[in-house]
Design a protein around this motif. Structure first.
Motif, PDB file in Angstrom:
ATOM      1  N   ARG A 239      24.092 -62.344 -73.142  1.00 43.46           N
ATOM      2  CA  ARG A 239      23.895 -60.911 -72.897  1.00 43.46           C
ATOM      3  C   ARG A 239      23.754 -60.624 -71.407  1.00 43.46           C
ATOM      4  O   ARG A 239      24.133 -59.541 -70.941  1.00 43.46           O
ATOM      5  N   ALA A 240      23.221 -61.586 -70.655  1.00 36.63           N
ATOM      6  CA  ALA A 240      23.076 -61.395 -69.211  1.00 36.63           C
ATOM      7  C   ALA A 240      24.430 -61.309 -68.514  1.00 36.63           C
ATOM      8  O   ALA A 240      24.523 -60.789 -67.403  1.00 36.63           O
ATOM      9  N   ALA A 241      25.466 -61.831 -69.155  1.00 35.11           N
ATOM     10  CA  ALA A 241      26.803 -61.808 -68.569  1.00 35.11           C
ATOM     11  C   ALA A 241      27.581 -60.550 -68.931  1.00 35.11           C
ATOM     12  O   ALA A 241      28.692 -60.340 -68.438  1.00 35.11           O
ATOM     13  N   GLY A 242      27.014 -59.710 -69.791  1.00 31.76           N
ATOM     14  CA  GLY A 242      27.722 -58.543 -70.280  1.00 31.76           C
ATOM     15  C   GLY A 242      27.422 -57.285 -69.482  1.00 31.76           C
ATOM     16  O   GLY A 242      26.733 -57.319 -68.458  1.00 31.76           O
ATOM     17  N   PRO A 243      27.908 -56.142 -69.969  1.00 32.92           N
ATOM     18  CA  PRO A 243      27.643 -54.867 -69.295  1.00 32.92           C
ATOM     19  C   PRO A 243      26.180 -54.457 -69.435  1.00 32.92           C
ATOM     20  O   PRO A 243      25.535 -54.755 -70.442  1.00 32.92           O
ATOM     21  N   ASP A 244      25.658 -53.802 -68.414  1.00 35.44           N
ATOM     22  CA  ASP A 244      24.263 -53.337 -68.386  1.00 35.44           C
ATOM     23  C   ASP A 244      23.312 -54.447 -68.841  1.00 35.44           C
ATOM     24  O   ASP A 244      22.558 -54.282 -69.817  1.00 35.44           O
ATOM     25  N   PRO A 245      23.330 -55.583 -68.157  1.00 35.81           N
ATOM     26  CA  PRO A 245      22.589 -56.746 -68.647  1.00 35.81           C
ATOM     27  C   PRO A 245      21.084 -56.534 -68.743  1.00 35.81           C
ATOM     28  O   PRO A 245      20.439 -57.043 -69.673  1.00 35.81           O
ATOM     29  N   VAL A 246      20.498 -55.783 -67.814  1.00 34.79           N
ATOM     30  CA  VAL A 246      19.041 -55.638 -67.836  1.00 34.79           C
ATOM     31  C   VAL A 246      18.588 -54.881 -69.082  1.00 34.79           C
ATOM     32  O   VAL A 246      17.668 -55.306 -69.789  1.00 34.79           O
ATOM     33  N   THR A 247      19.253 -53.785 -69.383  1.00 33.10           N
ATOM     34  CA  THR A 247      18.892 -53.023 -70.580  1.00 33.10           C
ATOM     35  C   THR A 247      19.166 -53.823 -71.840  1.00 33.10           C
ATOM     36  O   THR A 247      18.337 -53.870 -72.763  1.00 33.10           O
ATOM     37  N   THR A 248      20.321 -54.459 -71.901  1.00 29.07           N
ATOM     38  CA  THR A 248      20.699 -55.220 -73.091  1.00 29.07           C
ATOM     39  C   THR A 248      19.726 -56.375 -73.340  1.00 29.07           C
ATOM     40  O   THR A 248      19.282 -56.596 -74.473  1.00 29.07           O
ATOM     41  N   VAL A 249      19.385 -57.102 -72.290  1.00 29.17           N
ATOM     42  CA  VAL A 249      18.470 -58.229 -72.438  1.00 29.17           C
ATOM     43  C   VAL A 249      17.059 -57.743 -72.762  1.00 29.17           C
ATOM     44  O   VAL A 249      16.360 -58.348 -73.582  1.00 29.17           O
TER      45      VAL A 249
END
Length: 263
Positions: A239-249
């Motif tokens: 998830r850290a490699a995806g879009p908007d990583p901070v929110t997603t993580v």
């Protein structure tokens, strides 16, 4: 009581397992990786496993391999990882920090120097997956001199003699590998995981944290019923490699932290 002891004791009083996310320092970049630690701490992470990038991470699957190579390609070094921990402490993060690194970069940095600098930065423990217990004496002594816990591993394939040896050396917590193979998401965890945890628990009072293959809140909740800590890596790094990583993580971390509650 050390910081690691206090983290596990607080979780036990709250009738939950310790939530320990794994992140690669410098992935996708240094600043974002710091923001990810802050987001997970706000989401309820108790203890972090912070990966030092290495070119040959033999215990890790493709997701973490790719992340560590990305960090290396962008110039992340042991020194930068130690500086990142210092920065996180300066930002007020109180969670426990374990640096996870393979032995060669630590040896090249210098064992005594590494332990001194890690302790000064605010590290609590050191995890070295390719350093067998028969050969860890020099690093263990340096860790001890600087108040760091050297975290040991046990696997389902560990013999009775190996379990006996490692439990006698154990400090901080024991890292129990849930399955044979490398890190990475699995559809299901081994049916005999609870028996493995019980076999080790019969020989030690040191907290037991389980990692490898735990990638969903449901799996994390299941492990939290039998272990003192739950380590989640690949699902977070992906998830850290995806879009908007901070929110997603952060949102994923909230579901994992909630899953630490014991029935």
């Amino acid at each position: 009581m050390t910081h690691l002891d206090a983290v596990f004791a607080a979780a036990a009083r709250a009738r939950r397992a310790v939530f320990m996310p794994y992140l690669v320092i410098g992935h996708p970049d240094i600043e974002t990786s710091l923001a990810l630690v802050e987001a997970l701490a706000a989401a309820g992470a108790d203890l972090f496993e912070l990966g030092i990038p290495f070119s040959d991470p033999l215990a890790d699957g493709p997701v973490i391999q790719k992340a560590t190579q990305h960090a290396l390609d962008h110039g992340v070094t042991v020194a930068l990882c130690l500086a990142a921990v210092r920065e996180l402490r300066d930002r007020g993060i109180q969670a426990g920090f374990n640096l996870m690194g393979y032995f060669n970069p630590i040896l090249a940095y210098g064992l005594e120097r590494f332990c001194a600098d890690a302790a000064a930065a605010g590290v609590d423990g050191v995890i070295v997956p390719d350093l067998p217990p028969e050969e860890n004496g020099e690093l263990a002594a340096a860790c001890r001199d600087h108040g760091l816990a050297l975290i040991r591993f046990l696997a389902p394939t560990s013999t009775a003699a190996r379990v006996q040896m490692v439990t006698q050396q154990a400090e901080g917590f024991l890292y129990l590998v849930s399955l044979t193979g490398v890190t990475g998401a699995r559809d299901a965890l081994p049916a005999d995981l609870a028996a493995f945890v019980a076999r080790v628990r019969a020989l030690t009072t040191v907290p037991l944290a389980v990692g490898f293959g735990i990638s969903t809140p449901e799996q994390a909740h299941s492990v939290a019923q039998v272990a003192d800590g739950v380590i989640v890596g690949t699902g977070i790094v992906k998830r850290a490699a995806g879009p908007d990583p901070v929110t997603t993580v952060r949102e994923f971390g909230q579901t994992l932290a909630a899953a630490m509650r014991r029935a």
